[in-house]
Design a protein around this motif. Structure first.
Motif, PDB file in Angstrom:
ATOM      1  N   ILE A 114     -50.816  33.838 -70.657  1.00  0.00           N
ATOM      2  CA  ILE A 114     -50.517  35.100 -71.319  1.00  0.00           C
ATOM      3  C   ILE A 114     -49.337  34.888 -72.250  1.00  0.00           C
ATOM      4  O   ILE A 114     -48.241  34.510 -71.816  1.00  0.00           O
ATOM      5  CB  ILE A 114     -50.179  36.208 -70.302  1.00  0.00           C
ATOM      6  CG1 ILE A 114     -51.326  36.389 -69.305  1.00  0.00           C
ATOM      7  CG2 ILE A 114     -49.895  37.532 -71.021  1.00  0.00           C
ATOM      8  CD1 ILE A 114     -50.981  37.299 -68.131  1.00  0.00           C
ATOM      9  N   SER A 115     -49.569  35.093 -73.531  1.00  0.00           N
ATOM     10  CA  SER A 115     -48.481  35.109 -74.508  1.00  0.00           C
ATOM     11  C   SER A 115     -48.464  36.502 -75.109  1.00  0.00           C
ATOM     12  O   SER A 115     -48.029  37.455 -74.460  1.00  0.00           O
ATOM     13  CB  SER A 115     -48.672  34.004 -75.554  1.00  0.00           C
ATOM     14  OG  SER A 115     -49.949  34.107 -76.167  1.00  0.00           O
ATOM     15  N   TYR A 148     -42.135  33.068 -69.402  1.00  0.00           N
ATOM     16  CA  TYR A 148     -41.619  32.359 -70.573  1.00  0.00           C
ATOM     17  C   TYR A 148     -40.847  31.095 -70.205  1.00  0.00           C
ATOM     18  O   TYR A 148     -40.094  30.572 -71.016  1.00  0.00           O
ATOM     19  CB  TYR A 148     -40.734  33.293 -71.392  1.00  0.00           C
ATOM     20  CG  TYR A 148     -41.494  34.469 -71.952  1.00  0.00           C
ATOM     21  CD1 TYR A 148     -42.208  34.362 -73.147  1.00  0.00           C
ATOM     22  CD2 TYR A 148     -41.527  35.679 -71.275  1.00  0.00           C
ATOM     23  CE1 TYR A 148     -42.924  35.440 -73.650  1.00  0.00           C
ATOM     24  CE2 TYR A 148     -42.242  36.765 -71.769  1.00  0.00           C
ATOM     25  CZ  TYR A 148     -42.940  36.641 -72.949  1.00  0.00           C
ATOM     26  OH  TYR A 148     -43.653  37.711 -73.449  1.00  0.00           O
ATOM     27  N   GLY A 149     -41.027  30.636 -68.998  1.00  0.00           N
ATOM     28  CA  GLY A 149     -40.394  29.395 -68.601  1.00  0.00           C
ATOM     29  C   GLY A 149     -39.180  29.592 -67.720  1.00  0.00           C
ATOM     30  O   GLY A 149     -38.634  30.698 -67.576  1.00  0.00           O
ATOM     31  N   ASP A 190     -40.095  22.916 -67.829  1.00  0.00           N
ATOM     32  CA  ASP A 190     -39.637  24.291 -68.044  1.00  0.00           C
ATOM     33  C   ASP A 190     -40.757  25.305 -67.862  1.00  0.00           C
ATOM     34  O   ASP A 190     -40.556  26.366 -67.275  1.00  0.00           O
ATOM     35  CB  ASP A 190     -39.046  24.438 -69.453  1.00  0.00           C
ATOM     36  CG  ASP A 190     -38.486  25.832 -69.702  1.00  0.00           C
ATOM     37  OD1 ASP A 190     -37.575  26.245 -68.963  1.00  0.00           O
ATOM     38  OD2 ASP A 190     -38.987  26.518 -70.611  1.00  0.00           O
ATOM     39  N   LYS A 191     -41.952  24.989 -68.364  1.00  0.00           N
ATOM     40  CA  LYS A 191     -43.078  25.916 -68.299  1.00  0.00           C
ATOM     41  C   LYS A 191     -43.978  25.559 -67.114  1.00  0.00           C
ATOM     42  O   LYS A 191     -44.366  24.390 -66.933  1.00  0.00           O
ATOM     43  CB  LYS A 191     -43.895  25.869 -69.600  1.00  0.00           C
ATOM     44  CG  LYS A 191     -43.068  26.089 -70.876  1.00  0.00           C
ATOM     45  CD  LYS A 191     -42.438  27.456 -70.915  1.00  0.00           C
ATOM     46  CE  LYS A 191     -41.810  27.772 -72.260  1.00  0.00           C
ATOM     47  NZ  LYS A 191     -40.671  26.918 -72.632  1.00  0.00           N
ATOM     48  N   ALA A 192     -44.304  26.543 -66.305  1.00  0.00           N
ATOM     49  CA  ALA A 192     -45.121  26.310 -65.121  1.00  0.00           C
ATOM     50  C   ALA A 192     -46.521  25.862 -65.512  1.00  0.00           C
ATOM     51  O   ALA A 192     -47.134  26.410 -66.436  1.00  0.00           O
ATOM     52  CB  ALA A 192     -45.191  27.578 -64.274  1.00  0.00           C
ATOM     53  N   ALA A 193     -47.038  24.865 -64.799  1.00  0.00           N
ATOM     54  CA  ALA A 193     -48.365  24.317 -65.038  1.00  0.00           C
ATOM     55  C   ALA A 193     -49.129  24.257 -63.722  1.00  0.00           C
ATOM     56  O   ALA A 193     -48.541  24.376 -62.638  1.00  0.00           O
ATOM     57  CB  ALA A 193     -48.258  22.915 -65.651  1.00  0.00           C
ATOM     58  N   ILE A 194     -50.431  24.052 -63.805  1.00  0.00           N
ATOM     59  CA  ILE A 194     -51.243  23.839 -62.620  1.00  0.00           C
ATOM     60  C   ILE A 194     -51.300  22.343 -62.351  1.00  0.00           C
ATOM     61  O   ILE A 194     -51.691  21.560 -63.226  1.00  0.00           O
ATOM     62  CB  ILE A 194     -52.676  24.380 -62.793  1.00  0.00           C
ATOM     63  CG1 ILE A 194     -52.652  25.852 -63.199  1.00  0.00           C
ATOM     64  CG2 ILE A 194     -53.474  24.180 -61.507  1.00  0.00           C
ATOM     65  CD1 ILE A 194     -52.087  26.790 -62.165  1.00  0.00           C
ATOM     66  N   PHE A 241     -37.230  41.103 -71.745  1.00  0.00           N
ATOM     67  CA  PHE A 241     -35.847  40.660 -71.813  1.00  0.00           C
ATOM     68  C   PHE A 241     -35.658  39.396 -70.960  1.00  0.00           C
ATOM     69  O   PHE A 241     -36.500  39.056 -70.122  1.00  0.00           O
ATOM     70  CB  PHE A 241     -34.922  41.783 -71.340  1.00  0.00           C
ATOM     71  CG  PHE A 241     -35.430  42.483 -70.099  1.00  0.00           C
ATOM     72  CD1 PHE A 241     -35.240  41.936 -68.833  1.00  0.00           C
ATOM     73  CD2 PHE A 241     -36.143  43.673 -70.198  1.00  0.00           C
ATOM     74  CE1 PHE A 241     -35.725  42.558 -67.702  1.00  0.00           C
ATOM     75  CE2 PHE A 241     -36.637  44.305 -69.068  1.00  0.00           C
ATOM     76  CZ  PHE A 241     -36.421  43.748 -67.815  1.00  0.00           C
ATOM     77  N   ARG A 242     -34.539  38.727 -71.152  1.00  0.00           N
ATOM     78  CA  ARG A 242     -34.249  37.529 -70.348  1.00  0.00           C
ATOM     79  C   ARG A 242     -34.310  37.903 -68.862  1.00  0.00           C
ATOM     80  O   ARG A 242     -33.909  39.007 -68.468  1.00  0.00           O
ATOM     81  CB  ARG A 242     -32.894  36.931 -70.721  1.00  0.00           C
ATOM     82  CG  ARG A 242     -31.691  37.746 -70.289  1.00  0.00           C
ATOM     83  CD  ARG A 242     -30.420  37.225 -70.919  1.00  0.00           C
ATOM     84  NE  ARG A 242     -30.426  37.472 -72.364  1.00  0.00           N
ATOM     85  CZ  ARG A 242     -29.682  36.806 -73.232  1.00  0.00           C
ATOM     86  NH1 ARG A 242     -28.878  35.835 -72.825  1.00  0.00           N
ATOM     87  NH2 ARG A 242     -29.733  37.103 -74.518  1.00  0.00           N
TER      88      ARG A 242
END
Length: 777
Positions: free
Chosen positions: A438-439, A591-592, A394-398, A585-586
């Motif tokens: 970035i959060s 955020y995945g 779900d969350k982008a990674a390197i 917003f969505r």
């Protein structure tokens, strides 16, 4: 006009004193009601006092104004300045002041210019010829409602004093307000870059109200102005060699960027891509080939970019790769060889690869909408790839990807909560040394102990600041950074890691003081369907967080996100007394995959609900007054403003659409030709004009103007290639046809957002006035 605004608070005090002197001459009943017409002479007295004009020695301005007349000195002073005019008929100081006469007095006194707002009066033919332009200027500047001017209306004292307050700006700016010109002033210096040999520093600085490139020797304060562009800002620059720079510039915001070269001493300026209606992109600066560049141009076909090897001396182009029609991006290896192409039909994306430039591209990897696989760079041996990927997660990674096995062989960097943003690497060790995400803010994580130690020492010297790394030498000893925060535009520093010494290079905005600006605080809340939404809340500095007026400020994109940092718009609004809510917003990025996809076909629906839920959350906490909420945004944010007014008319008291689309059919039909390869993705995320006709009709604000009841302000660039002028024209006309007055600012020399400082000031001045009228008065 700007010089008047910078001094207006002190003049307002003078105006109030002048009014106190004037009141005894007005009958008591009129004072109480404000309905007594003010005479031309009394208006002259008040205006002279407001402007602080000295009385001339000779009081012979008009034949019907005697030297003993109480207004003689004021009338003479105003005539001397060209503010009042007249002929043999005289001034008629005892006649009532009419609205058209007041318009001319105010416009001439304060130098109000044409700010681009369209003004059409139904009774324009009744306005005297000498006052017609001034009547338009008055409305442009005051941002007041009404399709009629009523030129012969007799102005009462309250109306005249209100007009003076609006001209001075004291109705919007109070004591202690930060001048708008300070918040939107061009940075003093920014964009610092060292030449390849480190002996020179290039940077951007305003000159004649336009952004230009300057160069100085490292360690010196003396600079050479390299470029002297007067019509348009330079969009960015880069060093090509130790003595040559490249820079990009478009014309009037049309986004058809040309690439120019110029010597570091300002000589040898040359447009390297002098092709009409063509956009140039730098693919690779070819650092090891001083006379050549790799550029992508859409001159053969405006929809796609071919790659050329450009001879900087002769201007000759050698075709390196012709776009078959579906390539949306290109990438080279560390030797400048073109080896990656990204193909897309908007739904399915494919990474094409070739081992050498003499071989054809072959499909390497394929993804569907929602899946991301974006190559970042080759490994240092040019055999494998580093890519940002959310495939299978779900969350982008390197990840590190092997073209031979066509598989990700290693996860280099990941975060459990958000997409990661990038990596750090060492040219010396040829290793990945860390990454960042970035959060709430930017966060760095280093795997290399040396990098980690130096970052921690640097961060300790810059407490409370976020750091952007601009350049790092191979030995990790000379580092250039930009330190910024929510209340600081940014300061450039050079860090000598060996000596542990931090040296100031330049402050981008030394005239702004952090202690006078508002804190931007990360917030979270739940949507009505249970999603966790992240954003930022800014409250007026020092204000009691109760019952405040609110401006909802949705970001553009919409496939983008808001981040923590300095935002002059947010600071302007907070400084003027508004709470400001920015919502990711969505459909926002970062955020995945699931959160991004949750925005599919939700323009004007769940994406809009996320904003409404934010308003209700703040109202429920007692922070915000539900009757004083406005929505303002640009691009998609402008659409959200229109949608907010059309689909949730009871939520907002006012709205501002800045280069925002009103009709999703025409938006999709007029996207820039070079976005054509992504059209199917637009259809997937927004809606297909044929298959989803009912949906797009339901969420296009233009078709629902009958539901709009709150005041609207619209701003648009005439050369906008993304959101065409017709988008704003249409919504304004639809409302005007219903008898609703819509202030509409149209700038002929701008594109998707205003870039030129004079136009920015016009817009933000109108914005603060519009919001003040409808949320504060």
């Amino acid at each position: 006009m700007n010089s008047v605004r910078s001094k207006r608070l002190s003049k307002w005090v003078i105006a109030l004193l002048a009014l106190a002197l004037l009141l005894p001459a007005i009958p008591a009943a009129a004072q109480e009601s404000g309905s007594g017409a003010i005479t031309r002479g009394d208006a002259a007295v008040l205006l002279q006092q407001t402007l602080g004009l000295e009385s001339p020695k000779a009081l012979d301005s008009f034949t019907d104004v005697g030297v003993s007349d109480k207004a003689a000195a004021a009338i003479s002073a105003l005539k001397q300045q060209g503010i009042v005019k007249g002929d043999a008929k005289g001034f008629k100081p005892n006649d009532p002041l009419t609205r058209e006469q007041m318009a001319s007095l105010i416009v001439r006194a304060f130098g109000l210019h044409d700010n681009g707002i369209q003004v059409n009066y139904k009774d324009a033919q009744k306005i005297g010829k000498a006052h017609q332009v001034d009547a338009v200027r008055l409305k442009q500047y005051f941002i007041v409602d009404g399709l009629t001017f009523d030129p012969k209306h007799r102005v009462n004292k309250n109306e005249f004093v209100t007009a003076l307050e609006r001209a001075i700006g004291s109705d919007v700016e109070q004591q202690g307000s930060i001048p708008l010109t300070d918040l939107f002033r061009q940075p003093a210096q920014f964009g610092f870059q060292a030449s390849p040999d480190g002996k020179k520093i290039g940077y951007i600085q305003p000159w004649n109200n336009r952004l230009n490139v300057f160069v100085k020797q490292a360690g010196s304060s003396e600079a050479v102005q390299v470029t002297k562009e007067t019509d348009n800002n330079i969009a960015g620059f880069a060093w090509k060699t130790d003595n040559t720079l490249l820079y990009a510039m478009d014309k009037g915001g049309d986004e058809n960027y040309h690439i120019y070269k110029i010597n570091a001493d300002g000589t040898g300026r040359k447009d390297l891509t002098p092709y009409e209606n063509t956009r140039a992109l730098l693919v690779d600066g070819l650092a090891d080939q001083p006379g050549y560049l790799l550029v992508a141009l859409n001159k053969r076909d405006p929809r796609v970019f071919d790659v050329y090897r450009l001879n900087m001396e002769s201007g000759a182009l050698e075709l390196v790769a012709e776009n078959p029609g579906n390539i949306s991006g290109w990438m080279t290896d560390h030797d400048g060889k073109l080896r990656i192409a990204i193909a897309s039909d908007g739904i399915i994306s494919s990474i094409l690869y070739r081992e050498t430039e003499d071989k054809p591209f072959e499909e390497l990897y394929t993804t569907n909408v929602g899946d991301q696989f974006s190559p970042i760079m080759f490994t240092y041996d040019n055999k494998q790839l580093y890519a940002l990927s959310n495939v299978g997660r779900d969350k982008a990674a390197i990840v590190q990807f092997d073209p031979v096995s066509k598989k990700a062989v290693k996860t280099v960097y990941e975060n459990a909560d958000v997409d990661v943003s990038g990596i750090f690497f060492s040219n010396k060790t040829k290793q990945i040394t860390g990454g960042y995400y970035i959060s709430d803010k930017v966060h760095y994580e280093f795997t290399d102990a040396d990098w980690k130690a130096k970052y921690e020492r640097l961060q300790a010297k810059l407490p409370g600041k976020s750091i952007s790394f601009l350049s790092i030498d191979d030995n990790l000893e000379n580092i250039m950074v930009l330190a910024y925060s929510d209340r600081a535009m940014g300061t450039y520093y050079a860090y000598d890691a060996k000596a542990d010494k931090l040296t100031l290079i330049a402050d981008t905005a030394p005239w702004l003081k952090e202690e006078s600006l508002a804190e931007v605080k990360p917030v979270t809340y739940k949507s009505r369907d249970g999603l966790t939404l992240h954003g930022y809340l800014t409250l007026p500095k020092g204000a009691d967080p109760k019952n405040l007026p609110l401006v909802v400020n949705p970001h553009g994109g919409p496939w983008a996100r808001d981040e923590w940092g300095f935002n002059p718009e947010v600071q302007l609004l907070a400084n003027r007394g508004y709470a400001v809510l920015q919502v990711n917003f969505r459909g926002s990025t970062g955020y995945g995959k699931a959160f991004l996809d949750a925005g599919n076909k939700q323009w004007g629906k769940a994406m809009q609900d996320d904003l409404t839920d934010g308003v209700n959350w703040l109202v429920g906490q007692g922070i915000v007054n539900k009757h004083k909420v406005a929505i303002y945004g640009a691009s998609y944010g402008g659409y959200a403003a229109l949608a907010g007014l059309a689909f949730t008319p009871d939520v907002y008291a006012a709205g501002v659409s800045y280069v925002g689309p009103s009709n999703l059919f025409t938006l999709l039909d007029t996207i820039p030709p070079y976005w054509s390869t992504q059209l199917q993705e637009f259809y997937t995320r927004m809606g297909d004009p044929v298959k989803d006709k009912d949906l797009l009709t339901a969420v296009s604000p233009l078709f629902h103007v009958d539901q709009i009841k709150a005041p609207l302000f619209v701003a648009q660039g005439q050369n906008d290639p993304r959101v065409k002028q017709a988008e704003s024209d249409s919504i304004v006309k639809a409302l005007t046809d219903r008898g609703i007055d819509v202030p509409y600012m149209l700038k002929a020399n701008e594109g998707h957002g205003f870039a030129l400082p004079e136009n920015q000031l016009d817009f933000y001045l109108a914005l603060e006035r519009f919001l003040h009228r409808h949320l504060m008065e």
